[in-house]
Write a protein that holds these residues in place. Structure first.
Motif, mmCIF file in Angstrom:
data_model
loop_
_atom_site.group_PDB
_atom_site.id
_atom_site.type_symbol
_atom_site.label_atom_id
_atom_site.label_comp_id
_atom_site.label_asym_id
_atom_site.label_seq_id
_atom_site.Cartn_x
_atom_site.Cartn_y
_atom_site.Cartn_z
ATOM 1 N N ASN A 160 4.153 17.663 0.755
ATOM 2 C CA ASN A 160 3.968 16.293 1.215
ATOM 3 C C ASN A 160 4.622 16.105 2.773
ATOM 4 O O ASN A 160 5.318 15.177 2.876
ATOM 5 N N ASN A 188 5.111 7.509 1.240
ATOM 6 C CA ASN A 188 4.123 7.780 2.098
ATOM 7 C C ASN A 188 3.692 6.471 2.453
ATOM 8 O O ASN A 188 3.379 5.531 1.627
ATOM 9 N N ASP A 202 0.767 -1.244 -0.068
ATOM 10 C CA ASP A 202 -0.003 -0.048 -0.131
ATOM 11 C C ASP A 202 0.892 1.176 -0.033
ATOM 12 O O ASP A 202 0.260 2.414 -0.045
ATOM 13 N N VAL A 203 2.270 0.984 -0.013
ATOM 14 C CA VAL A 203 3.095 2.337 -0.106
ATOM 15 C C VAL A 203 2.947 3.196 -1.454
ATOM 16 O O VAL A 203 2.689 2.710 -2.307
ATOM 17 N N GLU A 204 2.792 4.350 -1.189
ATOM 18 C CA GLU A 204 2.829 5.383 -2.049
ATOM 19 C C GLU A 204 4.251 6.163 -2.046
ATOM 20 O O GLU A 204 4.722 6.392 -1.441
ATOM 21 N N LEU A 246 6.804 8.412 -4.061
ATOM 22 C CA LEU A 246 7.091 9.689 -4.821
ATOM 23 C C LEU A 246 8.642 9.758 -5.141
ATOM 24 O O LEU A 246 9.333 9.525 -4.422
ATOM 25 N N GLY A 268 0.825 5.209 3.104
ATOM 26 C CA GLY A 268 -0.504 5.043 2.101
ATOM 27 C C GLY A 268 -1.744 4.926 3.042
ATOM 28 O O GLY A 268 -1.753 5.204 4.465
#
Length: 209
Positions: A30, A205, A11-13, A15, A207
């Motif tokens: 962010n 992030n 589920d990690v976001e 960037l 997530g």
């Protein structure tokens, strides 16, 4: 790197930035990032300089240097500047994941090479350092990545008392931040049992919950 991070948490976001300036901008946009992985050699700015700018603007986000350099001098410079870890790109994926997890849990990852081979003269200098039993307890919990509030709760002290102890520890060790204190503690064996070993910037992030 993206694959490894995905293996840690689906589920990690993630960037990504190709320059230091992009990384700084993303960090500012962010502020809830869980972690920043920064290369030591960025095309537009030294990675350590970029890390210090990010830390001054988004102080709550830990920054880890992820780089090809395995020079002890680079490791020490990055950690002294406030990096919460230094990971060489040549390490095995499982070690990289363990190091990242350690930092995410509030710890500091120090490369074994630096612990084993770096700063022999510094270790001799710290051999005469004396901490009180209470300061040693506070330092041990600090190395474990605990916040002032957590240390206060575990030792049944007020946060103000913990802050006073940490300030005293910094003065005794001649350091200016928690990362430097953890590095000195590990290298000099100041009664600390905490285990700190078990060209792009990547910003994580956590997530959705």
């Amino acid at each position: 790197m993206v694959y490894i991070l995905g293996e840690m948490n689906q589920d990690v976001e993630i960037l990504q930035a190709s320059t230091s300036r992009q990384a700084i901008q993303l960090a500012e946009e962010n502020p809830d990032l869980a972690l920043i992985l920064m290369d030591l050699r960025m095309p537009d700015m030294d990675g350590i300089d970029a890390m210090q700018i990010i830390s001054s603007r988004v102080a709550t986000v830990p920054v880890v240097m992820l780089t090809a350099s395995e020079r002890l001098a680079d490791m020490k410079q990055a950690l002294d500047a406030g990096a919460m870890g230094y990971i060489a790109k040549s390490v095995l994926p499982k070690i990289m994941m363990s190091a990242i997890q350690l930092v995410l849990s509030g710890g500091v990852y120090i490369p074994p090479a630096l612990v084993q081979n770096g700063g022999q003269m510094e270790m001799a200098a710290y051999s005469q350092v004396k901490l009180t039993p209470r300061q040693t307890e506070v330092l041990r919990l600090l190395v474990d990545g605990q916040s002032n509030k957590e240390i206060a709760r575990n030792l049944k002290l007020s946060e103000a008392t913990v802050k006073a102890h940490i300030s005293s520890i910094f003065k005794v060790l001649s350091v200016s931040n928690r990362t430097q204190a953890a590095l000195v503690a590990k290298k000099s064996g100041l009664g600390v049992s905490g285990d700190m070993e078990t060209t792009s910037a990547v910003l994580l992030n956590s997530g959705p919950e």
